[in-house]
Design an enzyme around this catalytic site. Sequence first.
Site, PDB file in Angstrom:
ATOM      1  N   TRP A 140       0.861  -1.191   0.000  1.00  0.00           N
ATOM      2  CA  TRP A 140       0.000   0.000   0.000  1.00  0.00           C
ATOM      3  C   TRP A 140       0.896   1.240   0.000  1.00  0.00           C
ATOM      4  CZ3 TRP A 140      -1.851   2.690   4.894  1.00  0.00           C
ATOM      5  CH2 TRP A 140      -2.869   3.618   4.603  1.00  0.00           C
ATOM      6  N   ASP A 221      -1.306  -5.931   9.059  1.00  0.00           N
ATOM      7  CA  ASP A 221      -2.263  -4.910   8.647  1.00  0.00           C
ATOM      8  C   ASP A 221      -3.535  -5.653   8.213  1.00  0.00           C
ATOM      9  OD1 ASP A 221      -3.704  -2.880   7.540  1.00  0.00           O
ATOM     10  OD2 ASP A 221      -2.114  -2.127   6.242  1.00  0.00           O
ATOM     11  N   ALA A 223      -6.979  -4.833   7.265  1.00  0.00           N
ATOM     12  CA  ALA A 223      -7.905  -3.744   6.922  1.00  0.00           C
ATOM     13  C   ALA A 223      -9.139  -4.225   6.173  1.00  0.00           C
ATOM     14  CB  ALA A 223      -7.173  -2.696   6.085  1.00  0.00           C
ATOM     15  N   LYS A 256     -13.651  -0.559   6.134  1.00  0.00           N
ATOM     16  CA  LYS A 256     -14.181  -1.246   4.950  1.00  0.00           C
ATOM     17  C   LYS A 256     -15.274  -2.241   5.322  1.00  0.00           C
ATOM     18  CE  LYS A 256     -10.322   0.436   3.192  1.00  0.00           C
ATOM     19  NZ  LYS A 256      -9.968   1.189   2.040  1.00  0.00           N
TER      20      LYS A 256
HETATM   21  C1  LMR Z   1      -6.869   2.246  -0.608  1.00  0.00           C
HETATM   22  O1  LMR Z   1      -5.768   1.678  -0.641  1.00  0.00           O
HETATM   23  O2  LMR Z   1      -7.472   2.591  -1.623  1.00  0.00           O
HETATM   24  C2  LMR Z   1      -7.515   2.500   0.721  1.00  0.00           C
HETATM   25  O3  LMR Z   1      -6.789   1.889   1.731  1.00  0.00           O
HETATM   26  C3  LMR Z   1      -7.753   3.931   0.977  1.00  0.00           C
HETATM   27  C4  LMR Z   1      -6.541   4.663   1.405  1.00  0.00           C
HETATM   28  O4  LMR Z   1      -6.581   5.272   2.469  1.00  0.00           O
HETATM   29  O5  LMR Z   1      -5.537   4.655   0.674  1.00  0.00           O
END
Ligand code: LMR
Length: 402
Positions: A140, A221, A223, A256
């Site tokens: 990410w 993580d 999420a 989410k």
């Molecule tokens: C994403 O990766 O699209 C989500 O986790 C939103 C974000 O905060 O980046």
Amino acid sequence: MAGDVITAEPPQLFDRLEEQKSDSLLQLIALCDADPRPDKIDVGVGVYRDAAGATPILRAVKAAEKRLWETQETKAYLGSMGDARFTALIRPIVFGDTLAKDDRIVGLQTPGGCGALRLGADLVARANPRARIHVGQPTWPNHGPLIECSGVEMVSYPYYDAAQRIILFDRMMDALGRAEAGDLLLLHGCCHNPTGADLSLDQWREVAALVSRRGLIPYVDLAYQGLGNGLEADAAGTRLVVEAAEQALIAQSCDKNFGVYRERTGNLFVKAGSKRAAEVVFGNLLTLARTMWSMPPDHGAAIARIVLDTPELRADWNAELKEMCARIRTLRARLAGYDERLAYIDGQNGMFSILPLREEQVLALRREKGIYLANSGRFNVVGLSDDNVDRFAAAVVEKLDG
Ligand code: LMR
């Protein structure tokens, strides 16, 4: 002389700041919003969309909000740990009933998963200013900046090859085999962001064995629990590594799975070497939280607490989560069916997948067709609606190399 007017220019403090590039995903939201084309397709940031392309508030959430409005009598401060009942209700969802009872695990409410990640990284930096964290690539885009801000050194390990569409498990284990005892290991609990490619349960077992053998500290993580293969299956890997490890951190998000994105709702859980050490960790988490946000925002946690504490709302939330999960699966299968070069999408989990496109191909899709995906080729599978999925697939297939 007394009475002189001071005319010296003050030093321009802010002139020393470097210009910043905004976060790539947040930038994408703005770019897409500014595009006037009515048929644009937003598969950028990770939000769930239904068949009509809307991100509605879940029924259970709406009902809990109503109850909250009717019954809440005060908005007085709760303290830096936030809503303790909320955290207690999330705990067994993450760890399962047995591990949840482990008194070496402490937890507190945070502003979303991002707040949890940052708080955990700050705790690590405070405990060991020379700490290192191994982070799989790709990851990410906010993981790196966030960890860097805390001052924890980041070391990369290979995770996924977008061109071959495979997890580089042997190379990952090779790299982690060289990690030192006490190093941290960032893992995506489920629904890997950005690739959608999750470790199998056997691979998790191997990682758990490595963690225990080499004295590594998993930092999970989590999420997207519930959006891959269900709440239990999505936590299986996390539970394996937390059980195997002497110490661990888990950044959990409800943004989410409750669809409360902007409410910023999550928890940080930390497993320490003993009950006493866990108490000290908890005290440190409270003081760190106090310096950053003092107390987390309440609304999202209060809603999730009411949902989880009310059997009929909890049942409805579970049903809605299953519906979301099923929709993601259907879209994945549909995309995979368009072209054998997209077949891999079906075997992956959660909202995201990476298309094997070069950046110029991604930009061409944006320019020519109004399709907004991240420059890395990551797209939000469930950003597609029933109306635009065919158009999206056709446009992508047209751009794919060989
Ligand atoms: C994403 O990766 O699209 C989500 O986790 C939103 C974000 O905060 O980046």
